[in-house]
Design a protein around this motif. Structure first.
Motif, PDB file in Angstrom:
ATOM      1  N   PHE A 311      10.747  35.031 -11.435  1.00 51.28           N
ATOM      2  CA  PHE A 311      10.333  33.687 -12.282  1.00 51.28           C
ATOM      3  C   PHE A 311       9.452  32.770 -11.398  1.00 51.28           C
ATOM      4  N   ARG A 312       8.333  32.525 -12.145  1.00 52.23           N
ATOM      5  CA  ARG A 312       7.404  30.928 -11.134  1.00 52.23           C
ATOM      6  C   ARG A 312       7.234  30.186 -11.522  1.00 52.23           C
ATOM      7  N   ILE A 313       7.733  29.075 -10.483  1.00 52.26           N
ATOM      8  CA  ILE A 313       8.185  27.717 -10.483  1.00 52.26           C
ATOM      9  C   ILE A 313       7.613  27.161  -9.560  1.00 52.26           C
ATOM     10  N   ALA A 314       7.999  25.649 -10.215  1.00 49.21           N
ATOM     11  CA  ALA A 314       8.076  24.403  -9.081  1.00 49.21           C
ATOM     12  C   ALA A 314       8.956  23.554  -9.079  1.00 49.21           C
ATOM     13  N   GLY A 315       9.841  23.446  -8.175  1.00 45.95           N
ATOM     14  CA  GLY A 315      10.970  22.905  -8.091  1.00 45.95           C
ATOM     15  C   GLY A 315      10.596  21.734  -8.698  1.00 45.95           C
ATOM     16  N   ILE A 316      10.413  20.796  -7.624  1.00 43.56           N
ATOM     17  CA  ILE A 316       9.573  19.611  -7.422  1.00 43.56           C
ATOM     18  C   ILE A 316       9.360  18.808  -8.699  1.00 43.56           C
ATOM     19  N   SER A 317       8.215  19.361  -9.975  1.00 48.55           N
ATOM     20  CA  SER A 317       7.621  18.875 -11.172  1.00 48.55           C
ATOM     21  C   SER A 317       8.326  19.657 -11.907  1.00 48.55           C
ATOM     22  N   GLN A 318       9.322  20.339 -11.830  1.00 47.44           N
ATOM     23  CA  GLN A 318      10.367  20.975 -12.815  1.00 47.44           C
ATOM     24  C   GLN A 318       9.711  21.834 -13.401  1.00 47.44           C
ATOM     25  N   GLN A 319       8.228  22.398 -13.165  1.00 46.31           N
ATOM     26  CA  GLN A 319       7.632  23.390 -13.902  1.00 46.31           C
ATOM     27  C   GLN A 319       8.960  24.863 -14.273  1.00 46.31           C
TER      28      GLN A 319
END
Length: 401
Positions: A311-319
């Protein structure tokens, strides 16, 4: 409140009361006969789960617990009072181990679950019990038995379905804040998480799971470096491990080396835990251009020869976090349903968890022995250095009146 996940304690059940030898002595009652009563049973020691607790710190300051003894029997065939039981409240997820035999006495898995850890002594018999047709005035009694005594170790392992694994500053705390109501500390420096944090991820109404954020691992953790190794045992109850990797580290370190170091430390800690189902989560997509981020991700997947979910995410922007939470919920529900339909799967899971916990205890015990040996060697070295030898110092002493 300080988080304490291990505590040695001593418990002692109460002794049983002795039986009484007594004869009825009453005016105008000839040959009253024996009337000595039995003693009372000793109190027992129980351990009970309490969902309002989350640490074992109380048992660090009060490690000894004793139940009361049973009272001796009375005349007129009166039975002695039973000793009061002692009920010790512990957090849910606590394992009770007999340190003298290394026997696991039980696991507290639900609030209100109670486990007997020290049986109270049995009562003694009064002389009334020994009356017979050929022995009308018995003078025999028995003593109560001793209560059980045990040295125990309480081990707390958080009850979570999903565990987060990664280096410091990989974004674990940010991720758990994004998917749950938990608010662990987040800062732009490593080692902000010092104790495990739990969060409930609610995907839909009546659909939720628990996720655990643990202190980050560092290189050499399996040899005792850092805090993370202490808390790896909490992952033994998790069904899925999320391996978070920082794809845009502020120190410009190589994400591939970082991911490989975590895998090595996990394998060194517990071979069974290293075989646990793991999902790769590549974090901080918002800090790089999409082309560069995807290129780094593809290189890492190829270097690790990764075959599992990615999974490819951006935790701070909830992506991408909602999609990941949904996939986790679907997977956990499928696992729970399969175990309910096939009891053999549930037994295999219980055996795997027990094996992981055994390996974790052995590894942590080994590290503690190394630490004690190192401290003893340092102490011996310092004692040797304190020995005074004039030849070691090129100093001339001059005494003047």
């Amino acid at each position: 409140m300080k988080f304490v996940d291990e505590a040695p304690i001593f418990v002692a059940a109460g002794d049983g009361g002795n039986g009484l030898m007594s004869f009825r002595r009453e005016k105008f009652v000839a040959k009253g006969g024996p009337d000595g009563g039995d003693g009372g049973d000793g109190g027992s020691v129980y351990i009970e789960g309490d969902d309002s607790l989350n640490t074992l710190i109380d048992y660090r300051y009060q490690p000894k617990y004793r139940a009361s003894n049973g009272e001796k029997g009375g005349s007129s065939q009166c039975t002695g009072a039973k000793g009061d039981d002692v009920v010790l409240k512990v957090p849910v997820g606590t394992t009770i181990i007999d340190t003298d035999t290394n026997e696991i006495l039980g696991d507290i898995k639900a609030p209100g679950q109670r486990i007997l850890v020290a049986q109270g002594g049995w009562h003694g018999l009064g002389n009334t019990r020994f009356k017979s047709s050929v022995n009308r005035a018995p003078r025999k009694t028995t003593h109560g038995t001793e209560g059980q005594k045990r040295n125990l170790k309480l081990e707390l392992k958080v009850l979570a379905d999903v565990g987060l694994l990664g280096l410091p500053n990989a974004g674990k705390s940010t991720f758990i804040r994004a998917v749950s109501a938990a608010k662990p500390k987040v800062a732009n420096y490593p080692f902000t998480t010092l104790v495990p944090n739990l969060g409930v991820v609610k995907v839909q109404a009546h659909r939720s799971f628990v996720i655990a954020d643990l202190p980050g691992l560092i290189e050499g953790a399996s040899e005792g470096a850092g805090l993370g190794i202490r808390f790896l045992k909490h992952l033994t109850r998790c069904r899925v491990l999320l391996h978070l990797v920082d794809m845009a580290p502020f120190d410009e370190s190589d994400p591939i080396d970082s991911a490989q170091s975590i895998i090595r430390e996990l394998e060194s800690f517990s071979a069974t835990l290293a075989q646990r189902e793991r999902w790769l989560v590549l974090n901080k997509a918002d800090l790089l251009e999409p082309e560069e981020f995807n290129a780094r991700c593809d290189a890492l997947i190829e270097a690790l020869d990764w075959q599992g979910p990615v999974f490819r995410i951006a935790g701070i922007s909830q992506q991408g976090t909602d999609e990941l939470a949904g996939r986790l919920m679907d997977h956990l529900e499928a696992v729970w349903e399969a175990e309910e339909e096939t009891p053999e799967l549930a037994e295999q899971e219980a055996e795997a968890q027990e094996q992981m916990q055994i390996e974790a205890r052995e590894r942590i015990a080994e590290l503690r022995e190394r630490y004690r040996a190192r401290k003893a060697a340092q102490k011996d070295q310092s004692d040797d250095d304190d020995d005074w030898d004039d030849d070691d110092y090129d100093v001339e002493f001059v005494y003047e009146p």
